[in-house]
Design an enzyme around this catalytic site. Structure first.
Site, PDB file in Angstrom:
ATOM      1  N   HIS A 169      43.510  32.871  37.700  1.00  0.00           N
ATOM      2  CA  HIS A 169      42.649  31.749  38.075  1.00  0.00           C
ATOM      3  C   HIS A 169      42.086  31.855  39.485  1.00  0.00           C
ATOM      4  O   HIS A 169      41.505  30.902  40.005  1.00  0.00           O
ATOM      5  CB  HIS A 169      43.441  30.438  37.925  1.00  0.00           C
ATOM      6  CG  HIS A 169      42.595  29.267  37.580  1.00  0.00           C
ATOM      7  ND1 HIS A 169      42.535  28.128  38.359  1.00  0.00           N
ATOM      8  CD2 HIS A 169      41.758  29.046  36.530  1.00  0.00           C
ATOM      9  CE1 HIS A 169      41.711  27.263  37.804  1.00  0.00           C
ATOM     10  NE2 HIS A 169      41.222  27.787  36.698  1.00  0.00           N
ATOM     11  N   LYS A 171      39.575  32.796  42.596  1.00  0.00           N
ATOM     12  CA  LYS A 171      38.117  32.835  42.765  1.00  0.00           C
ATOM     13  C   LYS A 171      37.821  33.343  44.164  1.00  0.00           C
ATOM     14  O   LYS A 171      37.464  32.569  45.052  1.00  0.00           O
ATOM     15  CB  LYS A 171      37.483  31.454  42.571  1.00  0.00           C
ATOM     16  CG  LYS A 171      37.609  30.893  41.164  1.00  0.00           C
ATOM     17  CD  LYS A 171      38.435  29.656  41.144  1.00  0.00           C
ATOM     18  CE  LYS A 171      38.550  29.111  39.730  1.00  0.00           C
ATOM     19  NZ  LYS A 171      39.509  27.987  39.661  1.00  0.00           N
ATOM     20  N   ASP A 176      33.559  44.646  51.925  1.00  0.00           N
ATOM     21  CA  ASP A 176      33.739  45.706  52.934  1.00  0.00           C
ATOM     22  C   ASP A 176      35.002  45.519  53.776  1.00  0.00           C
ATOM     23  O   ASP A 176      35.089  46.068  54.880  1.00  0.00           O
ATOM     24  CB  ASP A 176      32.527  45.776  53.874  1.00  0.00           C
ATOM     25  CG  ASP A 176      31.276  46.271  53.168  1.00  0.00           C
ATOM     26  OD1 ASP A 176      31.411  46.986  52.153  1.00  0.00           O
ATOM     27  OD2 ASP A 176      30.170  45.945  53.628  1.00  0.00           O
TER      28      ASP A 176
END
EC number: 3.1.-.-
Length: 223
Positions: A169, A171, A176
């Protein structure tokens, strides 16, 4: 910055007819000095604040946006349509895409679900430019309508999914190794134009390192 206490220290004393002019002049001099001190403090604080930004929060983006950004307007030459229904001004999503598209070496994505084509197009463009893209996503969401996971795989992007009954779950995305995008925001059209969501852009090295460690842990776990 101590403004309240400084004003309190500037005490007014009863003025006589004899020394009124001198008292007023002295008070004006004190006020002018206080203004100079405040101005000096503000100038010296600016570099410190800039330094804090370099090692902390860069920006926080809030959703929903009123409109999706115009794809043509983001391309060289801009949008040529006379009546375009999409946004030609900066939005939270357009800022998000700018950060995402700034990757030059690596892009590690760990997101519950990806169905937003504006985001997917940027990811595919980065992959085609030679940026090493790795994606971790939820196995159940990968098979939902509109999921772009198969599109990424077909393009040759490395994708791994969780293998448990629970959801993957997270996000977040690491750009870089220098920027972290993290928040409640699922990479879906619904999240852009309807949901109350947030993404915080961070540049703190220690925080980024901890998220990178978590990404690498999941990447190995979901082989």
């Amino acid at each position: 910055m101590g403004c309240a206490s400084s004003k309190e220290e500037v005490a007014l004393t009863p003025l006589s007819d004899v020394n009124a002019a001198k008292e007023v002049a002295d008070l004006k001099a004190q006020v002018d000095q206080l203004k100079r001190q405040l101005a000096s403090a503000g100038q010296s604080a600016a570099p410190a604040a800039a330094g804090a930004v370099k090692g902390g929060v860069v920006e926080t983006l809030f959703f929903p946006d009123e409109k999706l950004p115009c794809r043509n307007n983001r391309r060289p030459g801009g949008c040529k349509r006379q009546h375009c229904e999409y946004s030609h001004t900066p939005t939270s999503l357009s800022r998000f895409l700018d950060y995402l598209g700034s990757a030059t070496r690596t892009l590690d994505i760990c997101v519950f679900t990806i169905t937003n084509d504006d985001i997917s197009d940027v990811v595919l463009e980065l992959h085609n430019k030679g940026v090493r893209v790795r994606i971790i996503s939820d196995n159940d969401q990968a098979h939902t309508q509109g999921s772009d996971i198969d599109k990424f795989r077909q393009a040759g992007i490395a994708v791994r999914q969780d293998k448990t009954a629970a959801h993957m779950h997270h996000k977040f995305a690491i750009i870089d190794g220098r920027l972290l995008l993290n928040g409640s925001f699922n990479w879906t059209r619904q999240a852009v134009t309807a949901n109350n969501e947030n993404v915080t852009v961070l540049s703190d090295p220690k925080l980024i390192a901890s998220f990178q460690q978590q990404f690498d842990k999941l990447w190995d776990m979901f082989k």
